[in-house]
Design an enzyme around this catalytic site. Structure first.
Site, PDB file in Angstrom:
ATOM      1  N   TYR A 182       0.847  -1.193   0.000  1.00 52.69           N
ATOM      2  CA  TYR A 182       0.000   0.000   0.000  1.00 52.69           C
ATOM      3  C   TYR A 182       0.881   1.241   0.000  1.00 52.69           C
ATOM      4  CZ  TYR A 182       0.946   0.609   5.028  1.00 52.69           C
ATOM      5  OH  TYR A 182       1.545   0.802   6.250  1.00 52.69           O
ATOM      6  N   CYS A 183       0.328   2.330  -0.500  1.00 50.23           N
ATOM      7  CA  CYS A 183       1.036   3.612  -0.531  1.00 50.23           C
ATOM      8  C   CYS A 183      -0.017   4.719  -0.570  1.00 50.23           C
ATOM      9  CB  CYS A 183       1.988   3.689  -1.719  1.00 50.23           C
ATOM     10  SG  CYS A 183       1.206   3.314  -3.298  1.00 50.23           S
ATOM     11  N   THR A 184       0.396   5.947  -0.784  1.00 42.55           N
ATOM     12  CA  THR A 184      -0.527   7.076  -0.653  1.00 42.55           C
ATOM     13  C   THR A 184      -1.702   6.995  -1.628  1.00 42.55           C
ATOM     14  OG1 THR A 184       1.318   8.460   0.048  1.00 42.55           O
ATOM     15  CG2 THR A 184      -0.710   9.584  -0.606  1.00 42.55           C
TER      16      THR A 184
END
Length: 292
Positions: A182-184
């Protein structure tokens, strides 16, 4: 009344002439008074821009008229009206700087060989069925104020550090287990998941739309905890007023979500700091140097 908005977007798609697109994007933004940062490469576009709502809508409509960008991944958020001091539109080797442009394969459908995409709802379904490992695809300092519960947070200062981190063997014990990157906004996970798959991680998923889309769906009532770091003058955002405060001031340890740059002009380090110590935000390296 003017309504400032911020648009976060990307698309992995082959571009034959990124420099020509750079000129078009620059002129389009300037004509609408749009500011922010846009990166282009032979593999696509990545941008965060801001402006008045009507102008940003026009920008998005015009950009999507270009066939390669018709399926842009887009997220909206509230702006302050002065979130970006200027406009920057550049061509780079990568639209996300992992330092591995030769490893990424992109076709008209996006990244080839990446992880299995999960909507926020599908993520919850997976977690109910399996014991998964959340793998943070951001810089380590971003996770200090917000992260998924129990996530692995690699000790990386920049995105370019991920390749060496994966090649170090530190995460080999996870190669046969379900991993959710996951990331922004989802773009870093697109590349990270493909790097992990090519290195033998055999069950890799990626959170589609990233933390932003997850927060839009579940707020602070799901698996996400804390504030989300953002790369503009807002520094961080919360999905609801119930967001947990996970950060601790580097100077006194007080609970805080505030992030500030080291005050030394040559330093790019971000620090978690409380309101009291914000005026003296200086990283350890510069503090030690000044004491000598």
């Amino acid at each position: 009344m003017a309504v400032p908005k911020i648009l976060l977007f990307y698309a992995f798609t082959p571009l034959a002439d990124p420099d020509a697109i750079r000129l078009w994007q620059r002129d389009l933004c300037e004509s609408l008074g749009i500011t922010g940062r846009i990166l282009l490469s032979k593999d696509g576009i990545n941008g965060t821009v801001g402006g008045e709502l009507s102008d940003v809508k026009k920008y998005l409509r015009k950009t999507r008229e270009y066939a390669a960008f018709k399926n842009l991944d887009v997220k909206w958020s509230e702006g302050n009206g002065d979130d970006f001091p200027r406009l920057s539109v550049r061509v780079r080797d990568e639209i996300v700087s992992f330092g591995a442009p030769g490893e990424l394969v992109v076709d008209s459908n996006g990244v080839v060989g990446g992880g299995t995409r999960l909507t926020p709802e599908e993520l919850h379904e997976l977690v109910e069925k399996k014991e998964v490992t959340f793998f943070d695809g951001r810089n380590a300092f971003e996770a200090q104020i917000g992260r998924f519960a129990g996530a692995v947070v690699p000790d990386v200062a920049t995105t370019r550090d991920f390749v060496a981190e994966l090649d170090s063997g530190r995460y080999d014990h996870l190669k046969n287990t379900p991993i959710v990157t996951y990331c922004t906004g989802g773009i870093r996970c697109e590349v990270l998941s493909s790097l992990m798959v090519s290195r033998g991680f055999d069950e890799v998923y990626q959170l589609e739309g990233g933390i932003v889309r997850y927060g839009e769906k579940y707020g602070d009532g799901g698996l996400w905890n804390g504030s989300l770091y953002v790369f503009d003058d807002r520094k961080s955002i919360e999905f609801t007023g119930d967001a947990a405060v996970l950060g601790h001031c580097f100077a006194c340890g007080a609970a805080t979500k505030r992030m500030e740059n080291c005050i030394e002009p040559s330093c790019r380090q971000q620090l978690v700091v409380c309101d009291q110590h914000a005026p003296e935000t200086v990283c350890i390296a510069h503090a030690v140097r000044e004491s000598l």
